[in-house]
Design a protein around this motif. Sequence first.
Motif, short mmCIF file in Angstrom:
data_model
loop_
_atom_site.label_atom_id
_atom_site.label_comp_id
_atom_site.label_asym_id
_atom_site.label_seq_id
_atom_site.Cartn_x
_atom_site.Cartn_y
_atom_site.Cartn_z
N GLY A 12 0.81 -1.21 0.00
CA GLY A 12 0.00 0.00 0.00
C GLY A 12 0.85 1.26 0.00
N VAL A 13 1.90 1.26 0.82
CA VAL A 13 2.81 2.41 0.87
C VAL A 13 3.52 2.58 -0.47
CG1 VAL A 13 4.91 3.30 1.94
CG2 VAL A 13 3.08 2.39 3.36
N ALA A 14 3.98 1.48 -1.05
CA ALA A 14 4.67 1.54 -2.34
C ALA A 14 3.71 2.04 -3.42
CB ALA A 14 5.22 0.17 -2.70
N PHE A 15 2.47 1.56 -3.38
CA PHE A 15 1.47 2.00 -4.36
C PHE A 15 1.19 3.50 -4.22
CE2 PHE A 15 -2.99 2.81 -5.41
CZ PHE A 15 -2.97 2.50 -6.76
N LEU A 16 1.02 3.96 -2.99
CA LEU A 16 0.77 5.39 -2.77
C LEU A 16 1.96 6.24 -3.23
CD1 LEU A 16 -1.06 5.45 0.68
CD2 LEU A 16 -2.01 5.95 -1.56
N ALA A 17 3.17 5.77 -2.99
CA ALA A 17 4.35 6.50 -3.44
C ALA A 17 4.39 6.56 -4.97
CB ALA A 17 5.62 5.85 -2.89
N LEU A 18 4.09 5.45 -5.61
CA LEU A 18 4.09 5.40 -7.08
C LEU A 18 3.02 6.32 -7.66
CD1 LEU A 18 5.30 4.01 -9.58
CD2 LEU A 18 3.49 2.31 -9.37
N VAL A 19 1.82 6.30 -7.08
CA VAL A 19 0.74 7.17 -7.54
C VAL A 19 1.10 8.64 -7.32
CG1 VAL A 19 -1.65 7.84 -7.08
CG2 VAL A 19 -1.07 5.44 -7.33
N SER A 20 1.74 8.94 -6.20
CA SER A 20 2.13 10.33 -5.92
C SER A 20 3.15 10.83 -6.94
CB SER A 20 2.72 10.44 -4.51
OG SER A 20 1.75 10.11 -3.56
N VAL A 21 4.11 10.00 -7.28
CA VAL A 21 5.12 10.39 -8.27
C VAL A 21 4.46 10.58 -9.63
CG1 VAL A 21 7.15 9.58 -9.52
CG2 VAL A 21 7.07 9.41 -7.03
N GLY A 26 2.56 14.21 -13.91
CA GLY A 26 1.44 14.69 -14.73
C GLY A 26 1.16 16.16 -14.49
N LEU A 27 1.21 16.58 -13.25
CA LEU A 27 0.98 17.99 -12.92
C LEU A 27 2.04 18.89 -13.54
CD1 LEU A 27 -0.67 20.08 -11.29
CD2 LEU A 27 0.90 19.67 -9.40
N LEU A 28 3.30 18.48 -13.45
CA LEU A 28 4.37 19.28 -14.05
C LEU A 28 4.23 19.37 -15.56
CD1 LEU A 28 7.43 18.12 -11.92
CD2 LEU A 28 6.26 20.33 -11.86
N ARG A 29 3.87 18.28 -16.21
CA ARG A 29 3.68 18.31 -17.67
C ARG A 29 2.52 19.23 -18.04
NH1 ARG A 29 3.49 12.71 -20.48
NH2 ARG A 29 3.65 14.10 -22.25
N MET A 30 1.44 19.18 -17.25
CA MET A 30 0.28 20.03 -17.53
C MET A 30 0.65 21.51 -17.36
SD MET A 30 -3.48 19.98 -15.76
CE MET A 30 -2.87 20.56 -14.20
N LEU A 31 1.41 21.85 -16.32
CA LEU A 31 1.80 23.24 -16.10
C LEU A 31 2.75 23.72 -17.20
CD1 LEU A 31 2.28 23.29 -12.24
CD2 LEU A 31 0.46 24.34 -13.57
#
Length: 85
Positions: A12-21, A26-31
């Motif tokens: 779960g922690v690994a999944f949350l870290a992967l989703v956060s990255v 995605g946010l940086l590309r959009m900006l």
Amino acid sequence: MPQHVSILQLAGVAFLALVSVAWLVGLLRMLRRARAEATVWHTGSAALYGVPEQRQSGPHREAVELTPAERDAFALLVRQLDDRR
């Protein structure tokens, strides 16, 4: 691996870290894309159809000749306003 942590918790922690990255990338590309589009917009390459055509010159200037009495009254008014400073 600690004894009291289950494999599901670690996953779960690994999944949350992967989703956060992934979200951050995605946010940086959009900006970056929005900044590039704003640069193109500011160069004026695209017309704004909702804004009416703007005048290239100002409105017609009007001039009125003042009588000597009006000039004296205006000078008095300017002196009174200047004294208030």
